[in-house]
Write a protein that holds these residues in place. Structure first.
Motif, PDB file in Angstrom:
ATOM      1  N   GLU A  79      32.467  14.645  71.407  1.00 20.75           N
ATOM      2  CA  GLU A  79      32.257  15.119  72.766  1.00 20.75           C
ATOM      3  C   GLU A  79      33.084  16.389  72.961  1.00 20.75           C
ATOM      4  O   GLU A  79      34.203  16.479  72.455  1.00 20.75           O
ATOM      5  N   GLU A  85      36.890  13.430  70.595  1.00 24.21           N
ATOM      6  CA  GLU A  85      36.748  14.634  71.425  1.00 24.21           C
ATOM      7  C   GLU A  85      37.175  15.891  70.678  1.00 24.21           C
ATOM      8  O   GLU A  85      38.100  15.866  69.874  1.00 24.21           O
ATOM      9  N   PRO A 119      42.339  13.350  70.427  1.00 27.90           N
ATOM     10  CA  PRO A 119      41.181  14.205  70.128  1.00 27.90           C
ATOM     11  C   PRO A 119      41.111  14.530  68.634  1.00 27.90           C
ATOM     12  O   PRO A 119      42.141  14.554  67.958  1.00 27.90           O
TER      13      PRO A 119
END
Ligand SMILES: Cc1cc2nc3c(=O)[nH]c(=O)nc-3n(C[C@H](O)[C@H](O)[C@H](O)COP(=O)(O)OP(=O)(O)OC[C@H]3O[C@@H](n4cnc5c(N)ncnc54)[C@H](O)[C@@H]3O)c2cc1C
Ligand SMILES: Nc1ncnc2c1ncn2[C@@H]1O[C@H](COP(=O)(O)O)[C@@H](O)[C@H]1O
Lengths: 326, 262
Positions: free
Chosen positions: A36, A3, A89
């Motif tokens: 993402e 992410e 992330p």
């Protein structure tokens, strides 16, 4: 999938523009790294804010907790640490704002996650996260290579990315508040609103703005005279207010006012980003600065590289001549 | 109140024609005038004012070369009690994380109530070292401070937000505060002060004194590294108005008349 996690910044019920700027830059990086794009918003009663974030994100994480009502970086750090450790992330993006500079460095140190602050651009080059940032008051640019790590953290400069409205419909995910410890060492008590000044520089059509190049309190009158013959209003950069040469309501910039006049005349202002962010959208910017590398020229429509003490008197005379003032 | 102020000796660049040095990673510094970082000047002033009102001491600390003594001496002349300089060629080219680490090692050995830093350095402008230092010291912090009120075992400060808004924050001591410009009016150095400063202590420490090894500092353990520095050329950025002051004035008048502003 990894992410890119963007921390939404909000204050007094408003999501701040830097959030959408970061989501725009974040989208670019997410596409290039096949990640993402997630946004995260923390606060009290902020669920309704998730909708607008979802238009820019693949996923919106919402954390509600009464203790997150005001921005207390200790509580944010506690909440974010848990979430970052769990989600790992690739990049955490935080605004280089008064909130971001309070939060990011200590969060990064506590998680041992490399941080680059005040980035203008970000990309991967030869496997290294690489950032572009300004140095020396904006007179030079630097390409910064970040040490390889599992996760990275950046603070991103406001006002450099044009937010692009998207039509994503990111999934909204509510996360139970992970705050365990009550922070006891720091309390945010209150806001103090700026006092209403006498002059509203943000409604003026013409601004004559003075910077540290004006050198001395006694020279302020030169700017005043130019403003008068032009039918404009006098404004200034921060050091002029810090020195007490002009009142705070005249200050243009991040910690002052945002202005968009028809004409902004910048005299002896170097163009630090905290100044530029408050005036870059002016319709016509003419700058006088004796330093050809002053960053104010990056955003000016016209530039004069000369001594303002030569240019301004000549300009006053010329305007008087044209307007037939004696 | 025992206060430690972190200060940095920085080149003044606002009016200088900068050039990139041979390494391509920084500016050419020979010939530049150095002075205390603007934000640190306000921090030192604030510390001295607190000491003058409540008693205690002010120690200024820097990580830098021997040239930094000029800045340290000026702080002593203004009223700081002692100065510490950490100099070690193994720290050169380290990033702000390493600087914060070195400062934390110095500070951990001292007793203090308050650590003040500038909100940012005027050369690199990371706005990183202050809050990073607090994390390394395990104490709270707040940034962009515009006002400090000392209470019992804590301080209440106003911190600056965007648009002139301020936040009132209460924080337990010991703590790190990063100081914003305009919090006070920094004093000038007096002749008397300079004389007194000559007798004050200026200690120089190396990594060995701090118990730090090479692999804990330096480029290798830095988070970030400047790979390249560059200066964009003016012609590509703006349309220049050239000529004598009178010619320039005429052209400006023409432009603004063209916009219907005169
Ligand atoms: C959190 C934060 C918030 C901030 N908020 C603001 C803000 O809201 N507004 C703001 O303005 N700043 C703000 N600042 C400060 C900002 O970083 C700069 O320090 C400031 O904008 C510099 O002001 P200046 O350009 O007037 O001075 P300097 O940077 O010192 O520049 C002076 C310029 O004058 C030129 N000059 C000198 N003499 C002459 C002459 N005779 N003729 C022509 N040119 C001359 C020089 O070449 C130089 O470019 C903020 C900083 C921080 C950290
Ligand atoms: N080399 C250094 N020595 C001492 N203090 C420093 C040094 N670098 C930064 N600081 C302190 O950290 C503040 C913020 O710097 P920066 O994180 O580089 O923007 C400065 O205002 C100083 O108070």
């Amino acid at each position: 999938m990894r992410e890119i996690l963007v921390l939404a910044e909000h204050r007094r019920g408003e999501i701040r523009e830097i959030t959408f700027e970061m989501l725009t830059k974040g989208r670019d990086i997410a596409e290039k790294t096949k990640s993402e794009l997630a946004s995260i918003i923390l606060g009290k009663n902020i669920k309704d804010k998730a909708e607008v974030l979802s238009r820019y994100s693949d996923k919106v994480l919402v954390v509600e907790d009464d203790r997150l009502e005001l921005f207390n970086s200790d509580i944010y750090q506690e909440a974010l640490s848990h979430i970052i450790i769990e989600r790992k992330p690739l990049i955490i993006m935080i605004g280089h704002t008064s909130y971001g500079v309070e939060l990011a460095p200590s969060l990064a140190v506590s998680l041992s996650t490399p941080l680059v602050t005040d980035c203008l651009d970000l990309f991967f080059e030869n496997g290294h996260l690489t950032a572009i940032r300004q140095m020396y008051g904006g007179k030079t640019y630097a390409k910064i290579k970040v040490k390889k790590a599992d996760s990275y953290m950046v603070t991103f400069r406001q006002g450099v990315t044009q937010p692009v409205e998207r039509n994503f419909k990111g999934e909204i995910v509510e996360i139970p508040s992970p705050i365990l410890k009550e922070p006891i060492k720091k309390k945010v008590l209150d806001y103090v609103l700026p006092s209403v000044g006498e002059v509203d520089i943000s409604s003026a059509d013409i601004l004559v703005s003075l910077g540290r190049g004006i050198k001395d309190r006694s020279n302020i009158s030169l700017g005043e005279e130019l403003a008068k013959v032009l039918g404009g209003v006098l404004a200034c950069s921060r050091p002029i207010v810090d020195k007490g040469w002009l009142p705070r309501d005249r200050q243009v910039g991040a910690s002052g006012k945002t202005v968009k006049p028809k004409l902004y005349l910048a005299l002896g202002i170097s163009g630090a980003f905290q100044h530029i962010v408050g005036m870059k959208d002016s319709q016509l910017i003419i700058s006088v600065n004796k330093d050809p590398n002053a960053p104010i020229f990056n955003i000016s429509h016209y530039g004069v590289v000369d001594d303002l003490f030569k240019i301004v008197p000549a300009l006053i005379n010329k305007i008087k001549e044209v307007k037939k003032i004696k | 109140m025992d206060i430690i102020v972190c200060v940095k000796h920085v080149p003044e660049v606002a009016e200088v024609d900068l050039r990139i040095d041979e390494s391509g990673r920084d500016i050419e510094k020979t010939g530049l005038v150095f002075d205390i970082n603007e934000w640190d000047d306000y921090a030192v002033e604030e510390a001295i004012r607190i000491k003058e009102e409540y008693g205690g001491s002010v120690t200024v600390v820097t990580v830098g070369s021997e040239d930094s003594d000029r800045t340290l001496r000026r702080c002593l002349a203004k009223g700081a009690d002692r100065a510490i300089r950490v100099t070690d060629r193994r720290i050169v080219a380290s990033d702000p994380f390493i600087v914060a680490k070195v400062l934390s090692k110095v500070i951990k050995k001292m007793t203090f109530d308050l650590v003040l830093t500038g909100a940012q350095s005027s050369d690199y402008g990371y706005a990183f070292v202050g809050p990073a230092l607090s994390s390394l010291l395990g104490i709270p912090h707040t940034t962009l401070v515009k006002k400090i009120v000392i209470k019992d075992g804590r301080v209440v400060v106003n911190r600056e937000l965007e648009g002139g808004l301020e936040e009132v924050v209460e924080i337990k001591l010991p703590a790190v505060l990063t100081i914003q410009t305009g919090i006070n009016e920094p004093r000038y150095v007096s002749i008397m002060g300079i004389k007194k400063a000559m007798k004050k202590e200026l200690r120089v420490l190396t990594l060995d004194d701090l118990g730090l090894s090479v692999d804990e500092v330096g480029v290798e353990s830095s988070w970030i590294q400047i790979e390249e520095m560059y200066i964009p050329s003016i012609e590509r950025r703006v349309e220049l108005i050239r000529g004598s002051p009178e010619e320039v004035a005429s052209k400006i008048v023409e432009i603004i008349k063209g916009r219907g502003l005169l």
